[in-house]
Design an enzyme around this catalytic site. Structure first.
Site, PDB file in Angstrom:
ATOM      1  N   CYS A 108       0.832  -1.202   0.000  1.00  0.00           N
ATOM      2  CA  CYS A 108       0.000   0.000   0.000  1.00  0.00           C
ATOM      3  C   CYS A 108       0.874   1.263   0.000  1.00  0.00           C
ATOM      4  CB  CYS A 108      -0.954  -0.065   1.181  1.00  0.00           C
ATOM      5  SG  CYS A 108      -2.311   1.129   1.159  1.00  0.00           S
ATOM      6  N   THR A 109       0.577   2.194   0.889  1.00  0.00           N
ATOM      7  CA  THR A 109       1.298   3.467   0.907  1.00  0.00           C
ATOM      8  C   THR A 109       2.691   3.358   1.508  1.00  0.00           C
ATOM      9  OG1 THR A 109       0.189   4.021   2.992  1.00  0.00           O
ATOM     10  CG2 THR A 109      -0.793   4.870   0.964  1.00  0.00           C
TER      11      THR A 109
END
Length: 320
Positions: A108-109
């Protein structure tokens, strides 16, 4: 035994941690001890941190105590990473340790943490669909793939958002132990071993133009209100009050897509809304949304989303 390090920090996304680690833990039940995964959580220190959902997590070792290298190094994501930056201690650890690892990457981030450590330059990467544009802007040397669930570029592995960490973990288990073990793990976790389509099936294809009430914004509203129209560049330019050449250039600059790409995206998003909300026949959906026919809509869905309208409806249809 393959050593796996996963970096955590305050406000980490707990599923980014638990998802891939559950994949590796389940894989350990299907392979011998010498071929399994030894998992270590690494943080700035060993004090408990609160995940973004309130769950308390504790690192096994601090960055200063961690090994010089691991067979796999991952950094989880967190909702604050795209906007609030990264702990300098995490950045320094990633910069020093990742190049020594045969595989390293993010969920993800977590890609933003890799970017701050200079590890995304000239590499193909992905992240959560809602943060992909921001990643591309913050780290312009990265080649951001907006629609990938996960991607590998050399030693670097990155995944899309949240549950995509499970997909990444399964891909790595497949790489290490073959499709049978990956499938067995997927069955235990009650997920598909390889899901169809990319992130675009979850994200809207359209975003509002950057300048409200601009001529391009007027074209945006005109297309949405008249999906059945032909929408040639000349016609859209007339709506904007520009020449066709000036309009095409201004449209691409403001929306980062051509007028034709925008019109197609508008039709797909409208069709997705209808497929989610009602059991209308596909030919009716296609007509309402400006496709030539149901087959044309099917071909566009497969090309842009990686699955058919029928598959999309089966996955995302709202319960009655």
């Amino acid at each position: 035994m393959k050593t796996v390090a996963l970096a955590i920090f305050p406000c980490v996304q707990s599923l980014d941690v638990a998802g891939p680690l559950d994949v590796f833990a389940e894989a350990n039940t299907f392979v011998g001890p010498e071929d399994g995964y030894e998992i270590t959580l690494v943080g700035a220190d060993r004090a408990p941190v609160r995940a973004s959902n309130g769950l308390r997590l504790s690192a096994d070792v601090a960055f200063a105590e961690a090994a010089d290298a691991y067979d796999l190094l991952l950094v989880a994501g967190g909702p604050a990473l795209p906007t609030q930056g990264c702990d300098p201690r995490l950045t320094a650890w990633l910069r020093a340790t990742a190049p020594r690892c045969p595989r390293y990457g993010s969920i993800c981030t977590g890609a933003f943490a890799l970017g701050h450590a200079g590890l995304l330059d000239d590499r193909a990467v992905t992240t959560h669909w809602s943060d992909a544009q921001r990643l591309a802007e913050q780290f312009p040397r990265a080649r951001v793939e907006y629609d990938r669930i996960h991607i590998r570029d050399g030693a670097l592995v990155t995944s899309a958002g949240v549950t995509a960490g499970i997909d990444l973990g399964l891909a790595l288990v497949h790489e290490d132990h073959g499709p049978e073990v990956a499938l067995a793990v997927a069955k235990r976790l009650v997920v598909v071993a390889q899901r169809q389509g990319g992130q675009s099936q979850f994200s809207p294809l359209l975003t509002a133009p950057s300048k409200p009430h601009s001529p391009i914004d007027g074209v945006h509203a005109h297309v949405i209100a008249n999906l059945r129209g032909a929408h040639r560049v000349e016609d859209l330019a007339a709506v904007a009050g520009m020449s066709a050449r000036t309009f095409a250039r201004a449209f691409k600059l403001e929306t980062r897509r051509t007028p034709a790409e925008f019109v197609e995206g508008a039709r797909i998003d409208a069709a997705r809304n209808r497929l989610e909300a009602a059991d209308l026949p596909l030919k009716v959906v296609a007509y309402d949304c400006g496709f030539r026919n149901a087959e044309h809509m099917r071909l566009v869905f497969v090309r842009r989303l990686g699955l058919t309208p029928s598959d999309y409806r089966a996955r995302f249809r709202a319960p009655s």
